[in-house]
Design a protein around this motif. Structure first.
Motif, PDB file in Angstrom:
ATOM      1  N   GLN A  65      -2.664 -55.299 -38.204  1.00  0.00           N
ATOM      2  CA  GLN A  65      -1.608 -55.592 -37.231  1.00  0.00           C
ATOM      3  C   GLN A  65      -0.833 -56.872 -37.576  1.00  0.00           C
ATOM      4  O   GLN A  65       0.050 -57.294 -36.838  1.00  0.00           O
ATOM      5  N   SER A  98       3.571 -58.829 -34.436  1.00  0.00           N
ATOM      6  CA  SER A  98       4.948 -58.356 -34.472  1.00  0.00           C
ATOM      7  C   SER A  98       5.444 -58.152 -33.047  1.00  0.00           C
ATOM      8  O   SER A  98       5.081 -57.183 -32.385  1.00  0.00           O
ATOM      9  N   GLU A 125      10.886 -51.939 -29.887  1.00  0.00           N
ATOM     10  CA  GLU A 125      10.179 -50.764 -30.414  1.00  0.00           C
ATOM     11  C   GLU A 125      10.925 -50.101 -31.563  1.00  0.00           C
ATOM     12  O   GLU A 125      10.317 -49.697 -32.559  1.00  0.00           O
ATOM     13  N   GLN A 159      10.350 -52.050 -34.603  1.00  0.00           N
ATOM     14  CA  GLN A 159       8.975 -51.956 -35.058  1.00  0.00           C
ATOM     15  C   GLN A 159       8.796 -50.792 -36.033  1.00  0.00           C
ATOM     16  O   GLN A 159       8.055 -50.892 -37.019  1.00  0.00           O
ATOM     17  N   LYS A 160       9.495 -49.695 -35.773  1.00  0.00           N
ATOM     18  CA  LYS A 160       9.415 -48.552 -36.692  1.00  0.00           C
ATOM     19  C   LYS A 160       9.939 -48.923 -38.073  1.00  0.00           C
ATOM     20  O   LYS A 160       9.388 -48.513 -39.089  1.00  0.00           O
ATOM     21  N   MET A 175       9.907 -51.992 -39.300  1.00  0.00           N
ATOM     22  CA  MET A 175       8.919 -52.889 -39.892  1.00  0.00           C
ATOM     23  C   MET A 175       7.763 -52.101 -40.499  1.00  0.00           C
ATOM     24  O   MET A 175       7.229 -52.467 -41.556  1.00  0.00           O
ATOM     25  N   GLU A 176       7.373 -51.035 -39.849  1.00  0.00           N
ATOM     26  CA  GLU A 176       6.295 -50.198 -40.390  1.00  0.00           C
ATOM     27  C   GLU A 176       6.726 -49.535 -41.696  1.00  0.00           C
ATOM     28  O   GLU A 176       5.919 -49.383 -42.621  1.00  0.00           O
ATOM     29  N   PRO A 191       8.050 -61.356 -38.088  1.00  0.00           N
ATOM     30  CA  PRO A 191       7.087 -60.296 -37.773  1.00  0.00           C
ATOM     31  C   PRO A 191       6.408 -59.768 -39.026  1.00  0.00           C
ATOM     32  O   PRO A 191       6.948 -59.861 -40.138  1.00  0.00           O
ATOM     33  N   GLY A 198       9.781 -63.123 -33.323  1.00  0.00           N
ATOM     34  CA  GLY A 198       8.976 -61.948 -33.602  1.00  0.00           C
ATOM     35  C   GLY A 198       7.547 -62.181 -34.025  1.00  0.00           C
ATOM     36  O   GLY A 198       6.861 -61.239 -34.442  1.00  0.00           O
TER      37      GLY A 198
END
Length: 407
Positions: free
Chosen positions: A13, A22, A26, A29-30, A32-33, A201, A289
């Protein structure tokens, strides 16, 4: 006080102990993934690593040497050595992670790199990397820093980057980060925000650290070859903390090596807005972040900060630094403006090396260590050269050191 270092950090994480993570919308976040997955693939890909190694050697000029500063050593009574990141192409350590981030962006099919810069070294390095790999580049920079670091602004523009002023607040590094982050949120699909330090993040604190770790990996081998031992002390300046993590990472398990991070004490540690000593005076908080030590105002918002060094005036710090402070593995001290400027001239006139004002903070602290006596060898990360600072230093401190402008 513990001194153990967890090699598994960060966890999945993005946490170093309680710091990192992070904290972003939302939809971002996708993205960042996706970046995390792409970076994970890149670091396991021999072709990617070979390309990066080729560029480090033939484009950047790595390995950067270690120099025994014999004149300073004799004057201050301790063996003083410099890891010469100032000799890299573009003049600082920033090129190490900018090349890595640019290659990751290219692999992901991004069209543009965007970033913030304070002193301008990250901006120059990213503009350089963008030109090399064929990407557009937008650099956000505080209006105050644009005036202060004019030579680097010119370099960025010559390299084809757009330099976009941050005109709110104190118009320095924190505001440049705000502006770049806002621009990134508008189009995270076609752009990669190439964060300029071990902040932000997840995965950026990990990714930038990994690209910068070449500094310590080289230094460990070089110092042993040169002296037969490891250094007794490591010293590096800390704003966000990328050059410091780059040097420190290779030595974290060596308990006989004392590690020192140096924050800017500015004009006064006693007055709000007159320093940027986050680890010395801050407390845990969330901004940009991620969770880390942070200088907060009475409302819990980021505090106004200041340093004579544009690359150090940031109200937070990389989350791994916060973790290393809490477990007691790294000592975080300070150097103020005057100490940094004195060190700037000391290195220039004793060794013929003009350092960045950021790096001069590390040198100032190292000289204080040396004066204590019986401290053993000191390895300083000379993270950047001072070309960018010359006009500012002469204008503001020249008379004090017998320099009158000839213009």
């Amino acid at each position: 006080m513990k001194n153990s270092f967890d090699h598994a950090l960060p966890n999945a994480q993005g946490y170093f102990g309680e710091y990192g993570g992070s904290f972003i919308p939302e939809e971002l976040q996708k993205v960042m993934e996706e970046i995390t997955a792409a970076y994970d693939e890149c670091r396991k890909d021999p072709a990617f690593q070979e390309e990066l190694a080729r560029l480090y050697k033939h484009f950047v000029g790595r390995p950067s040497p270690i120099f025994h500063a014999e004149n300073l050593s004799a004057k201050y009574g301790a063996p003083i050595y410099l890891k010469r990141e100032d000799l890299n192409h573009t003049g600082a350590h920033k090129i190490n992670h900018c090349l890595g981030e640019a290659l990751v962006a290219k692999k992901m099919g991004k069209k543009k790199l965007i970033a913030e810069t304070g002193a301008g070294q990250h901006g120059v390095a990213l503009a350089t990397a963008a030109a090399l790999v064929g990407l557009e580049c937008d650099i956000y920079m505080g209006e105050v820093d644009i005036a202060k670091e004019h030579p680097n602004v010119v370099r960025m523009r010559i390299l084809g980057a757009n330099v976009i002023p941050a005109t709110h607040g104190r118009k320095t590094l924190k505001e440049a980060v705000d502006a770049a982050f806002d621009a990134y949120l508008k189009d995270p699909i076609n752009q990669l925000y190439a964060i300029g330090s071990v902040v932000g993040p997840h995965p950026f604190p990990m990714m930038v650290r990994d690209f910068q770790s070449i500094i310590g990996n080289e230094a460990r081998v070089q110092f042993k070859e040169m002296t037969g031992n490891l250094p007794n002390n490591l010293v590096a300046c800390v704003g966000g903390g990328s050059n410091a993590m780059g040097l420190f990472t290779a030595f974290l398990d060596d308990q006989d090596v004392a590690i020192h991070g140096v924050e800017p004490a500015g004009r006064s540690m006693d007055e709000v807005g007159e320093h940027a000593a986050t680890l010395s005076l801050g407390e845990p908080g969330i901004m940009h972040g991620f969770k880390s030590y942070m200088l907060k105002d009475e409302k819990g918002e980021p505090q106004e900060v200041y340093s004579v060094a544009s690359g150090l005036d940031y109200p937070s710090v990389g989350p791994q630094h916060s973790y290393l402070k809490d477990i007691g593995r790294v000592n975080y001290g300070t150097a103020d403006d005057q100490e940094a400027i004195d060190a700037f001239f000391e290195l220039s006139r004793c060794e013929g090396i003009i350092p960045a004002i950021e790096s001069a903070h590390a040198l100032a602290y190292a000289l204080k260590i040396a004066k204590q006596g019986e401290t053993g060898s000191i390895l300083i990360n000379l993270s950047g050269r001072g070309d960018k600072d010359i006009d500012f230093v002469v204008e503001n401190y020249g008379k004090e050191y017998g320099i009158e402008s000839l213009i």
